[in-house]
Design a protein around this motif. Structure first.
Motif, PDB file in Angstrom:
ATOM      1  N   ILE A 113      -2.623  -4.163  -4.651  1.00 32.76           N
ATOM      2  CA  ILE A 113      -1.739  -4.330  -3.491  1.00 32.76           C
ATOM      3  C   ILE A 113      -0.311  -4.526  -3.960  1.00 32.76           C
ATOM      4  N   VAL A 114       0.624  -3.845  -3.314  1.00 42.70           N
ATOM      5  CA  VAL A 114       2.021  -3.926  -3.705  1.00 42.70           C
ATOM      6  C   VAL A 114       2.616  -5.243  -3.216  1.00 42.70           C
ATOM      7  N   THR A 115       3.291  -5.957  -4.129  1.00 45.97           N
ATOM      8  CA  THR A 115       3.963  -7.209  -3.785  1.00 45.97           C
ATOM      9  C   THR A 115       5.412  -7.132  -4.242  1.00 45.97           C
ATOM     10  N   SER A 116       6.268  -7.908  -3.585  1.00 47.37           N
ATOM     11  CA  SER A 116       7.679  -7.966  -3.985  1.00 47.37           C
ATOM     12  C   SER A 116       8.324  -9.161  -3.325  1.00 47.37           C
ATOM     13  N   LYS A 117       9.592  -9.414  -3.675  1.00 51.26           N
ATOM     14  CA  LYS A 117      10.346 -10.507  -3.051  1.00 51.26           C
ATOM     15  C   LYS A 117      10.830 -10.101  -1.661  1.00 51.26           C
ATOM     16  N   TYR A 118      10.730  -8.822  -1.325  1.00 48.74           N
ATOM     17  CA  TYR A 118      11.215  -8.348  -0.035  1.00 48.74           C
ATOM     18  C   TYR A 118      10.203  -8.617   1.071  1.00 48.74           C
ATOM     19  N   VAL A 119      10.673  -8.645   2.302  1.00 42.91           N
ATOM     20  CA  VAL A 119       9.788  -8.920   3.438  1.00 42.91           C
ATOM     21  C   VAL A 119       9.017  -7.662   3.823  1.00 42.91           C
ATOM     22  N   ASN A 120       7.853  -7.890   4.418  1.00 39.06           N
ATOM     23  CA  ASN A 120       7.048  -6.820   5.008  1.00 39.06           C
ATOM     24  C   ASN A 120       6.649  -5.730   4.020  1.00 39.06           C
ATOM     25  N   THR A 121       6.132  -6.129   2.858  1.00 40.40           N
ATOM     26  CA  THR A 121       5.634  -5.140   1.907  1.00 40.40           C
ATOM     27  C   THR A 121       4.360  -4.489   2.432  1.00 40.40           C
ATOM     28  N   THR A 122       3.444  -5.315   2.956  1.00 38.29           N
ATOM     29  CA  THR A 122       2.229  -4.789   3.584  1.00 38.29           C
ATOM     30  C   THR A 122       2.526  -4.416   5.031  1.00 38.29           C
ATOM     31  N   LEU A 123       2.131  -3.204   5.448  1.00 41.98           N
ATOM     32  CA  LEU A 123       2.478  -2.718   6.788  1.00 41.98           C
ATOM     33  C   LEU A 123       1.271  -2.530   7.694  1.00 41.98           C
ATOM     34  N   ASP A 124       0.063  -2.518   7.146  1.00 43.73           N
ATOM     35  CA  ASP A 124      -1.142  -2.360   7.961  1.00 43.73           C
ATOM     36  C   ASP A 124      -2.298  -3.042   7.229  1.00 43.73           C
ATOM     37  N   LYS A 125      -3.462  -3.098   7.864  1.00 46.68           N
ATOM     38  CA  LYS A 125      -4.607  -3.756   7.257  1.00 46.68           C
ATOM     39  C   LYS A 125      -5.050  -3.028   5.983  1.00 46.68           C
ATOM     40  N   ILE A 126      -5.394  -3.812   4.953  1.00 43.31           N
ATOM     41  CA  ILE A 126      -5.933  -3.268   3.712  1.00 43.31           C
ATOM     42  C   ILE A 126      -7.233  -4.003   3.408  1.00 43.31           C
ATOM     43  N   LYS A 127      -8.327  -3.260   3.249  1.00 38.06           N
ATOM     44  CA  LYS A 127      -9.619  -3.882   2.995  1.00 38.06           C
ATOM     45  C   LYS A 127      -9.862  -4.031   1.501  1.00 38.06           C
ATOM     46  N   ILE A 128     -10.246  -5.253   1.111  1.00 36.31           N
ATOM     47  CA  ILE A 128     -10.520  -5.567  -0.285  1.00 36.31           C
ATOM     48  C   ILE A 128     -11.938  -6.120  -0.402  1.00 36.31           C
ATOM     49  N   ASN A 129     -12.760  -5.483  -1.208  1.00 37.86           N
ATOM     50  CA  ASN A 129     -14.129  -5.945  -1.446  1.00 37.86           C
ATOM     51  C   ASN A 129     -14.215  -6.659  -2.794  1.00 37.86           C
ATOM     52  N   PHE A 130     -14.650  -7.926  -2.774  1.00 38.44           N
ATOM     53  CA  PHE A 130     -14.863  -8.660  -4.019  1.00 38.44           C
ATOM     54  C   PHE A 130     -16.270  -8.399  -4.552  1.00 38.44           C
ATOM     55  N   THR A 131     -17.209  -8.183  -3.637  1.00 35.85           N
ATOM     56  CA  THR A 131     -18.511  -7.599  -3.940  1.00 35.85           C
ATOM     57  C   THR A 131     -18.749  -6.597  -2.813  1.00 35.85           C
ATOM     58  N   LYS A 132     -19.885  -5.935  -2.802  1.00 33.88           N
ATOM     59  CA  LYS A 132     -20.150  -4.985  -1.719  1.00 33.88           C
ATOM     60  C   LYS A 132     -20.322  -5.682  -0.378  1.00 33.88           C
ATOM     61  N   ASP A 133     -20.658  -6.988  -0.426  1.00 32.76           N
ATOM     62  CA  ASP A 133     -20.919  -7.729   0.816  1.00 32.76           C
ATOM     63  C   ASP A 133     -19.804  -8.699   1.192  1.00 32.76           C
ATOM     64  N   ASN A 134     -18.922  -9.032   0.252  1.00 30.01           N
ATOM     65  CA  ASN A 134     -17.854 -10.000   0.516  1.00 30.01           C
ATOM     66  C   ASN A 134     -16.509  -9.294   0.470  1.00 30.01           C
ATOM     67  N   TYR A 135     -15.771  -9.368   1.568  1.00 33.05           N
ATOM     68  CA  TYR A 135     -14.510  -8.635   1.646  1.00 33.05           C
ATOM     69  C   TYR A 135     -13.496  -9.395   2.497  1.00 33.05           C
ATOM     70  N   ILE A 136     -12.252  -8.979   2.367  1.00 30.90           N
ATOM     71  CA  ILE A 136     -11.168  -9.584   3.138  1.00 30.90           C
ATOM     72  C   ILE A 136     -10.164  -8.494   3.475  1.00 30.90           C
ATOM     73  N   TYR A 137      -9.455  -8.674   4.588  1.00 27.40           N
ATOM     74  CA  TYR A 137      -8.394  -7.751   4.979  1.00 27.40           C
ATOM     75  C   TYR A 137      -7.041  -8.417   4.763  1.00 27.40           C
ATOM     76  N   ASP A 138      -6.185  -7.764   3.996  1.00 22.93           N
ATOM     77  CA  ASP A 138      -4.784  -8.189   3.922  1.00 22.93           C
ATOM     78  C   ASP A 138      -4.080  -7.630   5.153  1.00 22.93           C
ATOM     79  N   THR A 139      -3.188  -8.406   5.743  1.00 26.03           N
ATOM     80  CA  THR A 139      -2.498  -7.987   6.966  1.00 26.03           C
ATOM     81  C   THR A 139      -0.988  -8.032   6.767  1.00 26.03           C
TER      82      THR A 139
END
Length: 426
Positions: A240-266
């Motif tokens: 995932i792209v990060t920076s000191k600037y605001v609003n780097t993430t613009l839409d939901k991004i799904k991240i799976n830590f295992t096939k059953d455990n996941y989180i959405y970055d918003t």
């Protein structure tokens, strides 16, 4: 997870993006790129799974926007949708730290949350607040919306606090701080994308459920950095792209830590009440930083002022303490700030003239020389230990006394810079 320094192993899509950057920026100065990463995990279906199922339009793995080849000025633009995983905007931010602004307004975000709440019965929200800017990173309207679901409060950037501050004390402070919130019964976890022990605790929490989990909060609270830290410790690719600037993430991004455990970055919400709004992005390193905060103590008489660079100032206005011989006593004020932020002392009567005379040479400074200012005044009727927080600048700790008056002068912005009195954190 594979790392490549050999140019022959770099994806052609990245090279095409780099070529586009060079062509679109004639004054481009080459930046050395180190440790480029493939997006191929050892096991399919884990890590950044934005495009894993291939059941819709391809999206940027850095910001979540749908990829397109229509307009280079819009987020999501690429030269080749098939070959590239990052849009040109994210490529610029990730590799060259270029600022490409894109606003996510509150109305759009509320619509995203409403859709999430309607579509899913079981949801866990991770609500990220910045420990260095608690009043500025809280959104009470957002807390009301998510309070109907399971919520875990992530107090992020605890690595900024002095090492002498105990975690137990911080947790007790935060429990009291959220006592009047609609999230008062929520679990609170201390987090940091820098210290592994905090990242590990978060990973355990993320892997404890198999239903939808969303990480939310304002821009630069550290949401994406936390997820990348979890991916890194989980032996996955921090994509995932990060920076000191605001609003780097613009839409939901799904991240799976295992096939059953996941989180959405918003997407992060705009920091309407942050002092960074009044400055140019070139100065944002003074507000969004990774080093432990510094305590600077001044012993002041009434009528003395401390300037924060060329941005704002604190004044000890009136009611000096006297000793038994009727002699004036200095009062100690402890400023908790970014180590790089310069402080200057002057007389309160001379404060406005001082600003006008030095505003072009002080750093950091306001982006507009014609800024108006607003002064927040505080008068105390008893002895107490208090913090005065200024969103983006840190806080001032001192012992008040009956009749004591202090003031904080900040630039006047559309939504106002948050200045708030709180109980002492340290």
């Amino acid at each position: 997870m594979k790392f490549y320094n050999d140019d022959n192993n770099e994806k052609k899509g990245d090279l095409d993006n780099e070529k586009s950057v060079k062509e679109s920026e004639k004054n481009y100065k080459k930046v050395k790129q180190i440790s480029k990463v493939t997006l191929n995990e050892f096991e399919p279906g884990i890590g950044n799974t934005t495009n894993y199922n291939d059941d819709g339009p391809k999206k940027c793995v850095g910001c979540g926007k749908e990829l397109h080849m229509k307009d280079e000025r819009l987020p999501g633009y690429v030269l080749d949708i098939v070959k590239q995983d990052y849009c040109l905007r994210c490529f610029k931010i990730k590799n060259y730290n270029r600022l490409v602004e894109q606003d996510i307004n509150d109305k759009d975000f509320i619509e995203i949350l409403d859709n999430i709440n309607k579509e899913n019965e079981n949801i866990r929200y991770y609500y990220v607040v910045d420990i260095f800017d608690l009043p500025g990173s809280r959104l009470e309207w957002l807390e009301k919306i998510i309070s109907k679901k399971e919520v875990v409060i992530l107090a992020n950037k605890v690595d900024l606090l002095p090492k002498s501050v105990k975690s137990k004390k911080v947790l007790e402070y935060l429990t009291e701080y959220f006592r009047d919130s609609s999230l008062k019964n929520s679990e609170i976890i201390l987090t940091s994308s820098i210290k592994e022990e905090y990242v590990y605790n978060l990973i355990l929490k993320l892997r404890s459920v198999k239903y939808d989990q969303y990480i939310i909060g304002i821009s630069n609270a550290g949401k994406s950095s936390l997820i990348n830290a979890c991916l890194r410790l989980n032996q996955q690719i921090p994509s995932i792209v990060t920076s000191k600037y605001v609003n780097t993430t613009l839409d939901k991004i799904k991240i799976n830590f295992t096939k059953d455990n996941y989180i959405y970055d918003t997407p992060g919400l705009i920091k309407h009440n942050h002092i960074a709004i009044a400055t140019a992005p070139s100065y944002w390193d003074f507000f969004f930083f990774q080093k432990e905060i510094k305590q600077v103590t001044y012993q002041l008489f009434k009528g003395q002022t401390i300037f924060y660079g060329g941005l704002a100032w604190f004044s000890f206005v009136d009611n000096q303490l006297l000793n038994d011989k009727n002699k004036e006593l200095r009062v100690g004020f402890h400023f908790y700030i970014n180590k790089r932020l310069p402080l200057h002392r002057t007389k309160t009567l001379n404060s406005l003239n001082y600003f006008k005379k030095h505003r072009h040479s002080l750093s950091p400074r306001l982006k507009d020389t014609n800024f108006e200012f607003i002064t927040h005044e505080f008068e105390f009727d008893k002895e107490e230990n208090v913090d005065i927080h200024i969103s983006g600048l840190g806080w001032i700790n001192f012992n008040s006394h009956n009749g004591m008056k202090i003031s904080i002068t900040v630039p006047k912005t559309e939504y106002g810079v948050t200045v708030k009195k709180l109980k002492p954190l340290i």
